[in-house]
Design a protein around this motif. Structure first.
Motif, PDB file in Angstrom:
ATOM      1  N   GLU A  98       0.837  -1.205   0.000  1.00 41.50           N
ATOM      2  CA  GLU A  98       0.000   0.000   0.000  1.00 41.50           C
ATOM      3  C   GLU A  98       0.869   1.251   0.000  1.00 41.50           C
ATOM      4  OE1 GLU A  98      -3.654   2.060   2.519  1.00 41.50           O
ATOM      5  OE2 GLU A  98      -2.297   0.674   3.550  1.00 41.50           O
ATOM      6  N   THR A  99       1.892   1.237   0.850  1.00 44.72           N
ATOM      7  CA  THR A  99       2.770   2.407   0.935  1.00 44.72           C
ATOM      8  C   THR A  99       3.612   2.546  -0.320  1.00 44.72           C
ATOM      9  OG1 THR A  99       2.862   2.046   3.320  1.00 44.72           O
ATOM     10  CG2 THR A  99       4.451   3.580   2.398  1.00 44.72           C
ATOM     11  N   ALA A 100       4.077   1.428  -0.888  1.00 40.72           N
ATOM     12  CA  ALA A 100       4.838   1.480  -2.134  1.00 40.72           C
ATOM     13  C   ALA A 100       3.987   2.067  -3.254  1.00 40.72           C
ATOM     14  CB  ALA A 100       5.326   0.084  -2.508  1.00 40.72           C
ATOM     15  N   ALA A 101       2.679   1.777  -3.248  1.00 43.59           N
ATOM     16  CA  ALA A 101       1.781   2.347  -4.256  1.00 43.59           C
ATOM     17  C   ALA A 101       1.672   3.863  -4.081  1.00 43.59           C
ATOM     18  CB  ALA A 101       0.404   1.701  -4.152  1.00 43.59           C
ATOM     19  N   LYS A 102       1.607   4.323  -2.830  1.00 41.39           N
ATOM     20  CA  LYS A 102       1.563   5.765  -2.574  1.00 41.39           C
ATOM     21  C   LYS A 102       2.849   6.431  -3.048  1.00 41.39           C
ATOM     22  CE  LYS A 102      -1.504   5.626   1.457  1.00 41.39           C
ATOM     23  NZ  LYS A 102      -1.628   5.878   2.916  1.00 41.39           N
ATOM     24  N   VAL A 103       3.987   5.804  -2.758  1.00 40.68           N
ATOM     25  CA  VAL A 103       5.272   6.347  -3.201  1.00 40.68           C
ATOM     26  C   VAL A 103       5.319   6.422  -4.725  1.00 40.68           C
ATOM     27  CG1 VAL A 103       7.752   5.898  -3.318  1.00 40.68           C
ATOM     28  CG2 VAL A 103       6.537   5.635  -1.138  1.00 40.68           C
ATOM     29  N   ALA A 104       4.867   5.355  -5.391  1.00 41.19           N
ATOM     30  CA  ALA A 104       4.862   5.342  -6.854  1.00 41.19           C
ATOM     31  C   ALA A 104       3.978   6.456  -7.413  1.00 41.19           C
ATOM     32  CB  ALA A 104       4.381   3.982  -7.359  1.00 41.19           C
ATOM     33  N   GLU A 105       2.850   6.694  -6.762  1.00 38.71           N
ATOM     34  CA  GLU A 105       1.955   7.766  -7.196  1.00 38.71           C
ATOM     35  C   GLU A 105       2.612   9.127  -7.023  1.00 38.71           C
ATOM     36  OE1 GLU A 105      -2.620   9.360  -6.397  1.00 38.71           O
ATOM     37  OE2 GLU A 105      -1.807   7.685  -5.236  1.00 38.71           O
TER      38      GLU A 105
END
Length: 216
Positions: A98-105
């Motif tokens: 979930e956090t990696a997705a936020k970082v990618a965004e």
């Protein structure tokens, strides 16, 4: 069985050095669910393919903690202001994805990349027996895949049929049968090689009429 090794990483956001576990090898997978989630005996490797800084919560693969990681001032600000205050004490695989997705965004990543991370968060929730969170991440992943399919170059032509099916399967697992069938019905329009892609037409029809949980 899945073999892990301890690695030491240095966070490019806050400079914190910490230990994490990475996958060395994995036993033969026992099967693949109809949402493409592979299942192995014993320890599931998925949660160990991403890492989270124990200090600020920045997350990603090993490469994202290396010298080639691109860290903009805006990304650093987002992490320190939004992730660091909420960094969990006990970290699950779904937390990391979930956090990696936020970082990618925040890095301006493409919808397809973000969708893949959210889908893996949902898969981790299956392994964690967290049904409510699983449905939450499946919904986010479906929307992100829809966004990728809706953009001109968000998905290469050869992958459009598979991802169209996957969106349908995500909605089916969420419990929205109407949306699921709409997406399954679109698969035939995305076929570019009728012989090579016959399997995806077959599994789309199966999931539309007589849903299964595993590929045969």
């Amino acid at each position: 069985m899945t073999t892990l090794r301890q690695i030491e990483l240095s966070c490019p956001i806050c400079g914190n050095s910490f230990h994490s576990q990475a996958v060395v090898s994995t036993n033969t997978f026992r099967g693949k669910r109809t949402d493409f989630h592979e299942h192995a005996a014993g320890t599931q490797p998925l949660a160990y393919l991403v890492h989270m800084c124990s200090e600020c919560g920045y997350s990603g693969g090993e490469r994202d903690f290396s010298s080639v990681a691109e860290i903009s001032p805006l990304l650093k600000e987002h992490v320190l202001n939004e992730l660091a205050p909420k960094a969990p004490v006990t970290v699950t695989g779904s937390d990391k994805y979930e956090t990696a997705a936020k970082v990618a965004e925040w890095q301006g990543g493409e919808a397809r990349q973000i969708a893949d991370l959210l889908l893996r968060a949902a898969w981790c929730c299956v392994d964690e027996n967290d049904t409510e969170a699983e449905r939450y991440f499946r919904r986010l992943a479906a929307w992100a895949f829809e966004q990728a399919l809706g953009s001109y170059d968000g998905v290469v032509t050869e992958e459009r049929a598979v991802l169209t099916y996957l969106v349908g399967e995500l909605w089916r697992r969420i419990g929205d049968v109407h949306q699921a069938r709409e997406w399954f019905d679109r698969v035939s329009d995305e076929i570019v090689d009728s012989e090579a892609q016959q399997w995806i037409l077959a599994v789309s029809e199966q999931q539309r009429t007589d849903p299964q949980e595993w590929f045969g």
